[in-house]
Motif scaffolding. Structure first.
Motif, PDB file in Angstrom:
ATOM      1  N   GLN A 156       6.664  -2.915  -5.427  1.00  0.00           N
ATOM      2  CA  GLN A 156       7.140  -1.990  -4.406  1.00  0.00           C
ATOM      3  C   GLN A 156       8.111  -0.969  -4.986  1.00  0.00           C
ATOM      4  O   GLN A 156       8.063   0.218  -4.647  1.00  0.00           O
ATOM      5  N   LYS A 157       8.971  -1.423  -5.884  1.00  0.00           N
ATOM      6  CA  LYS A 157       9.926  -0.513  -6.516  1.00  0.00           C
ATOM      7  C   LYS A 157       9.205   0.517  -7.380  1.00  0.00           C
ATOM      8  O   LYS A 157       9.527   1.717  -7.332  1.00  0.00           O
ATOM      9  N   LEU A 158       8.220   0.067  -8.128  1.00  0.00           N
ATOM     10  CA  LEU A 158       7.509   0.963  -9.046  1.00  0.00           C
ATOM     11  C   LEU A 158       6.653   1.986  -8.298  1.00  0.00           C
ATOM     12  O   LEU A 158       6.610   3.161  -8.676  1.00  0.00           O
ATOM     13  N   ILE A 159       5.953   1.550  -7.248  1.00  0.00           N
ATOM     14  CA  ILE A 159       5.103   2.512  -6.550  1.00  0.00           C
ATOM     15  C   ILE A 159       5.949   3.502  -5.757  1.00  0.00           C
ATOM     16  O   ILE A 159       5.539   4.652  -5.542  1.00  0.00           O
ATOM     17  N   LEU A 160       7.145   3.085  -5.356  1.00  0.00           N
ATOM     18  CA  LEU A 160       8.077   4.033  -4.739  1.00  0.00           C
ATOM     19  C   LEU A 160       8.509   5.083  -5.756  1.00  0.00           C
ATOM     20  O   LEU A 160       8.571   6.282  -5.444  1.00  0.00           O
ATOM     21  N   GLN A 161       8.774   4.652  -6.978  1.00  0.00           N
ATOM     22  CA  GLN A 161       9.119   5.598  -8.046  1.00  0.00           C
ATOM     23  C   GLN A 161       7.971   6.572  -8.289  1.00  0.00           C
ATOM     24  O   GLN A 161       8.193   7.779  -8.463  1.00  0.00           O
ATOM     25  N   TYR A 162       6.755   6.048  -8.279  1.00  0.00           N
ATOM     26  CA  TYR A 162       5.614   6.928  -8.547  1.00  0.00           C
ATOM     27  C   TYR A 162       5.393   7.906  -7.400  1.00  0.00           C
ATOM     28  O   TYR A 162       4.991   9.055  -7.629  1.00  0.00           O
ATOM     29  N   GLY A 195       0.783  -1.237   0.000  1.00  0.00           N
ATOM     30  CA  GLY A 195       0.000   0.000   0.000  1.00  0.00           C
ATOM     31  C   GLY A 195       0.806   1.274   0.000  1.00  0.00           C
ATOM     32  O   GLY A 195       0.320   2.337  -0.404  1.00  0.00           O
ATOM     33  N   HIS A 196       2.042   1.225   0.450  1.00  0.00           N
ATOM     34  CA  HIS A 196       2.947   2.380   0.473  1.00  0.00           C
ATOM     35  C   HIS A 196       2.306   3.593   1.138  1.00  0.00           C
ATOM     36  O   HIS A 196       2.496   4.734   0.718  1.00  0.00           O
ATOM     37  N   ASN A 197       1.505   3.338   2.166  1.00  0.00           N
ATOM     38  CA  ASN A 197       0.869   4.399   2.971  1.00  0.00           C
ATOM     39  C   ASN A 197      -0.047   5.312   2.162  1.00  0.00           C
ATOM     40  O   ASN A 197      -0.306   6.454   2.560  1.00  0.00           O
ATOM     41  N   ILE A 198      -0.536   4.839   1.033  1.00  0.00           N
ATOM     42  CA  ILE A 198      -1.500   5.617   0.244  1.00  0.00           C
ATOM     43  C   ILE A 198      -2.888   5.381   0.843  1.00  0.00           C
ATOM     44  O   ILE A 198      -3.301   4.233   1.007  1.00  0.00           O
ATOM     45  N   PRO A 199      -3.622   6.427   1.179  1.00  0.00           N
ATOM     46  CA  PRO A 199      -4.951   6.231   1.788  1.00  0.00           C
ATOM     47  C   PRO A 199      -5.963   5.708   0.778  1.00  0.00           C
ATOM     48  O   PRO A 199      -5.999   6.148  -0.378  1.00  0.00           O
ATOM     49  N   LEU A 200      -6.769   4.755   1.220  1.00  0.00           N
ATOM     50  CA  LEU A 200      -7.855   4.243   0.392  1.00  0.00           C
ATOM     51  C   LEU A 200      -9.072   5.128   0.573  1.00  0.00           C
ATOM     52  O   LEU A 200      -9.468   5.431   1.701  1.00  0.00           O
ATOM     53  N   SER A 226      -6.121   5.418  -7.788  1.00  0.00           N
ATOM     54  CA  SER A 226      -6.517   4.220  -8.534  1.00  0.00           C
ATOM     55  C   SER A 226      -5.633   3.035  -8.164  1.00  0.00           C
ATOM     56  O   SER A 226      -6.095   1.894  -8.099  1.00  0.00           O
ATOM     57  N   TYR A 227      -4.346   3.313  -7.939  1.00  0.00           N
ATOM     58  CA  TYR A 227      -3.427   2.233  -7.573  1.00  0.00           C
ATOM     59  C   TYR A 227      -3.880   1.551  -6.277  1.00  0.00           C
ATOM     60  O   TYR A 227      -4.031   0.325  -6.233  1.00  0.00           O
ATOM     61  N   ILE A 228      -4.095   2.321  -5.232  1.00  0.00           N
ATOM     62  CA  ILE A 228      -4.464   1.715  -3.956  1.00  0.00           C
ATOM     63  C   ILE A 228      -5.853   1.092  -4.044  1.00  0.00           C
ATOM     64  O   ILE A 228      -6.110   0.014  -3.474  1.00  0.00           O
ATOM     65  N   GLY A 229      -6.759   1.716  -4.771  1.00  0.00           N
ATOM     66  CA  GLY A 229      -8.088   1.146  -4.938  1.00  0.00           C
ATOM     67  C   GLY A 229      -8.036  -0.181  -5.670  1.00  0.00           C
ATOM     68  O   GLY A 229      -8.695  -1.157  -5.284  1.00  0.00           O
ATOM     69  N   ASN A 230      -7.251  -0.238  -6.735  1.00  0.00           N
ATOM     70  CA  ASN A 230      -7.099  -1.472  -7.502  1.00  0.00           C
ATOM     71  C   ASN A 230      -6.464  -2.569  -6.650  1.00  0.00           C
ATOM     72  O   ASN A 230      -6.855  -3.734  -6.718  1.00  0.00           O
ATOM     73  N   LEU A 231      -5.474  -2.198  -5.840  1.00  0.00           N
ATOM     74  CA  LEU A 231      -4.809  -3.169  -4.975  1.00  0.00           C
ATOM     75  C   LEU A 231      -5.791  -3.782  -3.985  1.00  0.00           C
ATOM     76  O   LEU A 231      -5.894  -5.020  -3.873  1.00  0.00           O
TER      77      LEU A 231
END
Length: 322
Positions: free
Chosen positions: A272-278, A20-25, A305-310
């Motif tokens: 994890q690497k990609l969402i850190l880049q984003y 989740g990289h601490n992204i709020p849902l 959208s990323y966190i929602g899709n996850l």
């Protein structure tokens, strides 16, 4: 971004499996519009194309796809984008029954739906039923916002054409696969969905930089999809007689000769690497005044959208009950 139509979900109510990289849902407040659009699409598909008994699409408990991936959709646009997304799920399931290994490049059969004139509403009783439903979607979207509806349908057409070509040949390495998977996972169609749903305008001059900045986010979303849809896609590929699966898990296993479990861990590390880049992209654009306000809002919408899709992928019946 100002949050007008969604509420943040309490963190203890869902799992992210460490991705989740601490992204709020966030979840849209008006979930009934998503339900109405989704069921209407299933009903129309059953009447016009094929019965959908036992089919699993975007709806789920406690999280449904559109409500958590486009949480800030304008309320009057949520039903039609939910209808369109369910149509896309149904269409994608039909594509997965085809062996595209021998695809010639011609858009025949179900692929004819997305020929170059796919957003032309001039259909007849002789048109494929999928094409007639597509024209209906365009008409409903056009009644709300003609300009953004046309942008969406053109993006959708380009997406399906590119995705069909991408699925024809197995990829030997993850490095080769990810750019093709970003196309197949729907960067173009999701661009149309977000810009229409949130009433955003990305100028032609900003298109290239927009897609470039969003790429790590879409790559992360694509690999999340592969990770959680793997079991379903493997079964569908076997039924279609394919000797490969268009999925990162298959590519990783073929490239590195590791087990399925190890391939999933490699996929997780790549996500994890990609969402850190984003996340770094998002930090950088916050103060970049050379970018338009709508472009910055779009990039934040991709992040949501990323966190929602996850979260949806972890809980949805589509990947768990097939």
């Amino acid at each position: 971004m100002r949050y007008l139509y969604s509420e943040e979900v309490q963190r203890n109510l869902y799992d992210t499996h460490g991705l989740g990289h601490n992204i709020p849902l966030r979840m849209h407040k008006d979930f009934l519009k998503e339900i109405r659009g989704t069921f209407r699409a299933q009903d129309d598909w059953s009447k016009s194309v094929n019965p959908v008994d036992g089919y699993k699409g975007g709806l789920g408990r406690p999280y449904s796809f559109m409500g958590v991936t486009v949480p800030e959709c304008l309320p009057e646009r949520l039903e039609i984008i939910s209808y369109a997304n369910e149509y896309a799920f149904l269409y994608d399931d039909e594509l997965e029954t085809l062996d595209l290994k021998n695809y010639s490049g011609e858009f025949t059969g179900i692929l004819e739906t997305f020929s170059d004139d796919s957003f032309d509403q001039k259909v007849s009783s002789k048109s494929r039923p999928e094409k007639r439903l597509l024209a209906q979607i365009y008409s409903e979207m056009g009644d709300i916002d003609h300009i953004r509806a046309e942008t969406t349908m053109k993006a959708w057409t380009k997406f399906v054409q590119s995705a069909a070509r991408a699925r024809t040949v197995p990829f030997n390495t993850l490095r080769e696969y990810i750019p093709a998977r970003v196309i197949d996972a729907g960067q173009l169609i999701w661009f149309g969905t977000l810009t229409f749903g949130l009433a955003l305008t990305i100028s032609e001059e900003e298109h290239d930089v927009c897609h470039k900045l969003a790429e790590p986010g879409y790559a992360a979303m694509a690999l999340v999809n592969d990770l959680y849809s793997w079991d379903k896609e493997r079964v569908m590929a076997e039924k279609a007689g394919q000797d490969y699966v268009f999925n990162a898990i298959w590519v990783i296993m073929a490239e590195t000769s590791v087990s399925e479990a190890d391939a999933k861990e490699i996929c997780r590390a790549e996500i994890q690497k990609l969402i850190l880049q984003y996340s770094q992209v998002m930090d950088d654009v916050q103060t970049d005044t050379s970018l338009s306000r709508d472009l910055r809002r779009y990039l934040e919408a991709v992040r949501l959208s990323y966190i929602g899709n996850l979260v949806w992928s972890i809980y949805c019946p589509r990947y768990r009950d097939f």
